[in-house]
Motif scaffolding. Structure first.
Motif, mmCIF file in Angstrom:
data_model
loop_
_atom_site.group_PDB
_atom_site.id
_atom_site.type_symbol
_atom_site.label_atom_id
_atom_site.label_comp_id
_atom_site.label_asym_id
_atom_site.label_seq_id
_atom_site.Cartn_x
_atom_site.Cartn_y
_atom_site.Cartn_z
ATOM 1 N N PRO A 36 0.807 -1.229 0.000
ATOM 2 C CA PRO A 36 0.000 0.000 0.000
ATOM 3 C C PRO A 36 0.840 1.280 0.000
ATOM 4 N N ASN A 37 2.006 1.242 0.640
ATOM 5 C CA ASN A 37 2.866 2.423 0.675
ATOM 6 C C ASN A 37 3.457 2.729 -0.699
ATOM 7 N N TRP A 38 3.899 1.693 -1.403
ATOM 8 C CA TRP A 38 4.473 1.900 -2.729
ATOM 9 C C TRP A 38 3.398 2.415 -3.686
ATOM 10 N N ASP A 39 2.199 1.872 -3.579
ATOM 11 C CA ASP A 39 1.102 2.347 -4.420
ATOM 12 C C ASP A 39 0.789 3.812 -4.131
ATOM 13 N N ALA A 40 0.851 4.208 -2.858
ATOM 14 C CA ALA A 40 0.577 5.602 -2.495
ATOM 15 C C ALA A 40 1.601 6.545 -3.120
ATOM 16 N N VAL A 41 2.867 6.133 -3.127
ATOM 17 C CA VAL A 41 3.910 6.956 -3.742
ATOM 18 C C VAL A 41 3.658 7.105 -5.237
ATOM 19 N N LEU A 42 3.275 6.018 -5.883
ATOM 20 C CA LEU A 42 2.990 6.085 -7.319
ATOM 21 C C LEU A 42 1.795 6.994 -7.612
ATOM 22 N N TRP A 43 0.756 6.901 -6.814
ATOM 23 C CA TRP A 43 -0.431 7.743 -7.009
ATOM 24 C C TRP A 43 -0.081 9.219 -6.817
ATOM 25 N N LEU A 44 0.782 9.481 -5.828
ATOM 26 C CA LEU A 44 1.252 10.851 -5.627
ATOM 27 C C LEU A 44 2.019 11.341 -6.850
ATOM 28 N N LYS A 45 2.945 10.523 -7.296
ATOM 29 C CA LYS A 45 3.806 10.923 -8.408
ATOM 30 C C LYS A 45 2.992 11.184 -9.679
ATOM 31 N N GLN A 46 2.059 10.308 -9.967
ATOM 32 C CA GLN A 46 1.353 10.361 -11.246
ATOM 33 C C GLN A 46 0.161 11.306 -11.251
ATOM 34 N N THR A 47 -0.493 11.479 -10.097
ATOM 35 C CA THR A 47 -1.768 12.200 -10.087
ATOM 36 C C THR A 47 -1.832 13.331 -9.071
ATOM 37 N N LEU A 48 -1.560 13.042 -7.817
ATOM 38 C CA LEU A 48 -1.842 13.995 -6.749
ATOM 39 C C LEU A 48 -0.821 15.128 -6.667
ATOM 40 N N TRP A 49 0.461 14.769 -6.711
ATOM 41 C CA TRP A 49 1.482 15.808 -6.564
ATOM 42 C C TRP A 49 1.440 16.834 -7.700
ATOM 43 N N PRO A 50 1.221 16.453 -8.962
ATOM 44 C CA PRO A 50 1.090 17.482 -10.002
ATOM 45 C C PRO A 50 -0.036 18.479 -9.724
ATOM 46 N N LEU A 51 -1.139 18.030 -9.104
ATOM 47 C CA LEU A 51 -2.231 18.939 -8.766
ATOM 48 C C LEU A 51 -1.811 19.927 -7.680
ATOM 49 N N ILE A 52 -1.069 19.440 -6.701
ATOM 50 C CA ILE A 52 -0.606 20.304 -5.617
ATOM 51 C C ILE A 52 0.470 21.258 -6.124
ATOM 52 N N ARG A 53 1.379 20.724 -6.868
ATOM 53 C CA ARG A 53 2.522 21.506 -7.368
ATOM 54 C C ARG A 53 2.064 22.626 -8.321
ATOM 55 N N ALA A 54 0.961 22.405 -9.032
ATOM 56 C CA ALA A 54 0.452 23.440 -9.932
ATOM 57 C C ALA A 54 0.037 24.688 -9.169
#
Length: 413
Positions: free
Chosen positions: A214-232
């Motif tokens: 679950p932790n590795w999946d969370a990092v991938l979801w952040l990288k691909q989807t969530l972090w770009p939204l925050i970083r924008a």
């Protein structure tokens, strides 16, 4: 009282929540002045806790080997605790044979069959998976795990949600289960005041053992989807990714230009949590309670998580920090916490209140000891009331015994 704990791994409190929860259980036993032996077939890691310094004897044991029979016959424990159902499968029949009157405990850490079912559901949907169809839940994995629970005299469950699932869906007798969440010292007002303030903190953080899916999946979801939204919205913000045992596929995600910094192992997980402003825990599947969220509460670091992350965390109370399964809403909550000092401070204060109510060491340790003593005093009747468990022990003891003896004979040849 002489208690033997058979560990799936040696406890690593700096690597995982399971590690420091195991230490809390061991410390609970030692507080009663019980003699505690921790045995494991796993390789000893350099990151393992110093158990002898806590007054706990360490013993290496072997799988599928009669040397364990000699060991346990000589030790004659009053109680044996299996760390996860695989250890009960491997050693339970040997305990039954050589120490039939020893109380048999099972510590699940989390209900792994639920975690696995949710993992499969998430693979299909790509979304946060809380409710899963019975076709996934009633797996061979579940049959093995629930059988181990039924064979045991008592199973320690970390999440009330999982107790409800076992009793309502799998029809496990509640008398076989005990609610035993994280057990932690309270965060005092002096400790709270000494933590860095909002203005002194910077960066987002995500933390978790990379060996835990679950932790590795969370990092991938952040990288691909969530972090770009925050970083924008926060182009100068950084996300610091920490976790034990980072594989090359994780370190390859490191990208300073995107503010996505894979830090790997943290020498002091609590220290990096204290200096972060916001903790992100975007878990799409999983089970149990989330140590990263408990640590964040103690460190005064507000979190944003999913319904999976918040599940069971608050017990009878309300979870006081943002929860959402929607990516855009997740990013909005993260941005608000990072930029609004008033909201951040309110969430922080609410977090400390919940932490001290929900995870009080003395409260849960005393309840566990009382339950174990009552169980020991009434063991004969308790086992008579659990015919299904007796039946499973009768059949599994024979099948597991023959398989283990076959493996041992094969290894000798």
């Amino acid at each position: 009282m002489n208690i033997l704990v058979i560990g799936y791994v040696w406890p690593e409190p700096a690597s995982s929540a399971a590690g420091y929860r195991m230490l809390a259980l061991l410390d609970t036993f030692r507080r009663q002045d019980w003699h505690v032996t921790f045995a494991s077939p796993a390789e000893k890691s350099i990151h393992r806790a110093d158990l002898p310094a806590r007054g706990i004897q360490e013993v290496n044991i072997a799988l599928n080997c009669t040397s364990f029979d000699t060991f346990i016959s000589e030790l004659q424990p009053d109680m044996v605790m299996f760390d996860r159902f695989m250890m009960e499968e491997q050693f339970g029949w040997r305990v039954e044979k050589h120490c039939p009157q020893a109380v048999r405990l099972l510590d699940t850490e989390d209900l792994s069959c639920l975690r696995h079912a949710r993992h499969q559901a998430c693979k299909h949907s790509g979304e946060v998976s809380v409710d899963v169809p019975r076709s996934l839940l009633f797996s061979d994995h579940a049959k093995r795990e629930v059988a181990a629970i039924l064979r045991s005299d008592l199973t320690l469950m970390i999440s009330p949600t999982e107790i409800e699932l076992l009793t309502q869906t799998f029809k496990v007798d509640p008398a076989l289960l005990h609610d035993s969440p994280f057990m932690l010292p309270p965060v005092t007002s002096e400790q709270q005041a000494a933590l860095p303030a909002f203005e002194q903190r910077q960066n987002f953080i995500v933390i978790g053992n990379f060996r835990h899916a679950p932790n590795w999946d969370a990092v991938l979801w952040l990288k691909q989807t969530l972090w770009p939204l925050i970083r924008a919205r926060l182009p100068d913000a950084e996300l610091h990714v920490y976790g034990a045992y980072p594989p090359p596929k994780a370190t390859q995600l490191h990208n300073p230009a995107q503010g996505f910094l894979v830090k790997g192992w943290a020498d002091d997980a609590l220290e990096v949590m204290r200096t972060a402003r916001v903790n992100l825990a975007p878990l799409r599947f999983g089970a149990g309670l989330k140590g990263k969220l408990v640590d964040a509460l103690a460190c005064g670091t507000p979190s944003v998580t999913t319904s999976i992350g918040a599940e069971g965390m608050a017990g009878d109370h309300d979870w006081p920090q943002p929860v959402t399964d929607d990516p855009a809403t997740f990013a909005a909550h993260a941005i608000e916490l990072y930029t609004d000092a008033n909201t951040w401070h309110t969430r922080q204060q609410q977090g400390w209140i919940l932490h001290n109510r929900r995870f009080d060491f003395t409260l849960h340790a005393d309840a566990l000891v009382a339950r174990l003593q009552d169980l020991q005093d009434n063991l004969e009747q308790h086992r008579l009331d659990n015919f299904t468990g007796a039946m499973l022990r009768h059949h599994s003891m024979k099948s597991t015994q023959y398989m283990a003896q076959w493996i041992e004979a094969k290894n000798r040849s």
